[in-house]
Write an enzyme that holds these catalytic residues in place. Sequence first.
Site, PDB file in Angstrom:
ATOM      1  N   ALA A 124       0.834  -1.206   0.000  1.00  0.00           N
ATOM      2  CA  ALA A 124       0.000   0.000   0.000  1.00  0.00           C
ATOM      3  C   ALA A 124       0.870   1.258   0.000  1.00  0.00           C
ATOM      4  O   ALA A 124       1.946   1.282  -0.590  1.00  0.00           O
ATOM      5  CB  ALA A 124      -0.971  -0.032   1.176  1.00  0.00           C
ATOM      6  N   SER A 125       0.431   2.288   0.714  1.00  0.00           N
ATOM      7  CA  SER A 125       1.098   3.600   0.632  1.00  0.00           C
ATOM      8  C   SER A 125       2.440   3.662   1.350  1.00  0.00           C
ATOM      9  O   SER A 125       3.127   4.680   1.267  1.00  0.00           O
ATOM     10  CB  SER A 125       0.169   4.681   1.195  1.00  0.00           C
ATOM     11  OG  SER A 125      -1.001   4.796   0.415  1.00  0.00           O
ATOM     12  N   THR A 126       2.831   2.588   2.039  1.00  0.00           N
ATOM     13  CA  THR A 126       4.121   2.616   2.733  1.00  0.00           C
ATOM     14  C   THR A 126       5.291   2.728   1.771  1.00  0.00           C
ATOM     15  O   THR A 126       6.387   3.124   2.176  1.00  0.00           O
ATOM     16  CB  THR A 126       4.306   1.358   3.599  1.00  0.00           C
ATOM     17  OG1 THR A 126       4.239   0.192   2.764  1.00  0.00           O
ATOM     18  CG2 THR A 126       3.232   1.274   4.686  1.00  0.00           C
TER      19      THR A 126
END
Length: 637
Positions: free
Chosen positions: A329-331
């Site tokens: 995801a956005s990590t």
Amino acid sequence: MYKRQAIKDVGRETSMFFARCIVALLIVFILLLVLISRQFKLQVLDYEKYQTQSENNRISIQSVAPVRGLIYDRDGKLLAQNRSIFTLEITPEQTRDLPKLVQELRKVLSISDEQVLKFLEQIKFRPKFNSYVLKSNLTEEEVAKFSVVQHMYPGASLEARLERYYPYKDELVHVLGRMGAINVEELEAMDEETRLRYAATSKIGKLGLERYYESILHGEVGSQRVETDVRGRIIRVLERDEPVAGMDIHLYLDLGLQRKATQLMKEVGARGSIVAVDPATGGVLAMVSQPGYDPNLFTGGISSEDYRKLLTPERPLYNRAVQGTYSPASTIKPHLAWIGLKEGVITPDTKVRDPGWFSLPNNDRRYRDWKRWGHAPYMDVVDSIIESCDTFFYDLAVRIGIDRIHDGMMQFGFGQKTGIDMEEEKIGILPSREWKRSARKEPWYNGDTVNIGIGQGYWTVTPLQLANATAVLANDGIRYQLQLVREFVDGNIHEQNVPVMAYHQIEVGDGRWLDLVKESMRDVITGTKGTARSAFQGAEYIAAGKTGTAQVKSLGEEEEYDAETLAEKFHDNALFIGYAPYESPQIAIAVVMENAGGGGSNAAPIARKLMDYYLIEQYQESEETTEPEVETNGTAQ
């Protein structure tokens, strides 16, 4: 008519009697000669042969198990020890009818069919002169009960053994691993030398550190010549070749941090994983996979009933830290931003229009931002990291292209093993054109690249890889191979496990783009619009991080995510990566929580508590911290 009787011939009868005596004496003499010659042969000519056989009946060679090496944390706290137990054992060579003996013993002690089958399995390919466990962990009552009747069962004996014991149970099982009985497949795979090495041992490391460092922890088998009585009981030891104890190992792992992480995951009832790393060495400070299980159940041989209890949908046997693969995801947005800046695809001044969605040229499909109406009319790279703007990173991914994304992310350790000293580690999927062509038999599309821009699509990572990639950012581009073991100890000799840099280092250049990314991660926590600001409010240190929320179930273009109407298994995964302190990082953390919801509201608060503990609280705790009672190591007899 009268019949005349014959008169006896005394001389003839005397001669006949004398002849019979001579024959009898000759026969006795001949038999005596045979007996004497036989005795001569046995006692003189075959003396050495029968003396050897006699010695073999009276004296036997026994293998002596080595003491298994112990495992400690970074501060010398004992994590895996050896404790004394009593076992009921049988030496097959000393019994005429093994199946009958086993059945008779079952009348004395409670021995299950499962225990009998395991016993028969372990002796199948092993020397018959060694003793093998039929029942372990005997109670005091069972020991007393069998001791009274032991003389009635030649070949069966009570033995005091050292067995592996894990005082912290489920809190460390996915780090330490576990021991288990050597099975048929493992025996068949062993060469003759290895089989001899395990002649006195029925257990072997199955998972985790116990398996990876089996050759170091096990030690070298010894032997002893013993004199036995007719029942096979040892009268005295004539000669002994001492076994060599296994080496002890000391970990980078911080027991307090490990227990704190486990406690936090249990408190919120979360499934998932937490990995904490020391950026300066690559040493793993904590590695939690939740839920866990008690490895002591397996040491003495787990029953079918207990094993079935572990086969639940929560999968406690599954080590999520090294085997679990999740969409990042956005990590990964900070890493993708660095690639874009380094490749010159964008600059800090590059702005992208954000209406709340993105679409490819000549394509009507809209890839939506998590913020329905967008973050601002236009977003730059710094604000997009701080606010986690999907639209900006959709656009950025397409500009960079999958080829450069793949090569750049490889430098951070994605799509490859971290070097951790565990055999169970998976590498996840770092997609590329070649991967899709091989795995899916399809070409790569621009739409695939769009999804990669926010860490979704085909891309999967392990929590260990996320922690590793975070440590690389914290460490200004230097990437170490992750490792659990800090040093090996053999008596007074300490062998340091020197940190090893990964062969593929980040090409930082002048470092300005990496600094910009790190400053943006700092503002994720300290900025007024940062997605983790509430979790770190009031912290006594400055940290840097990035939140992530990964979709588990794909939604249609017009479909809205509604947790209340979805089954829990389809709820979003919550993620967070971060490090602290910002100026001189001492800890890098990755938190992955399955089906927990938003990363900022669920994963980030756990990371905050762990950073607080590691940087502040553990130094304020008193010496009265309660720990499980552990037993000192002993010597196997």
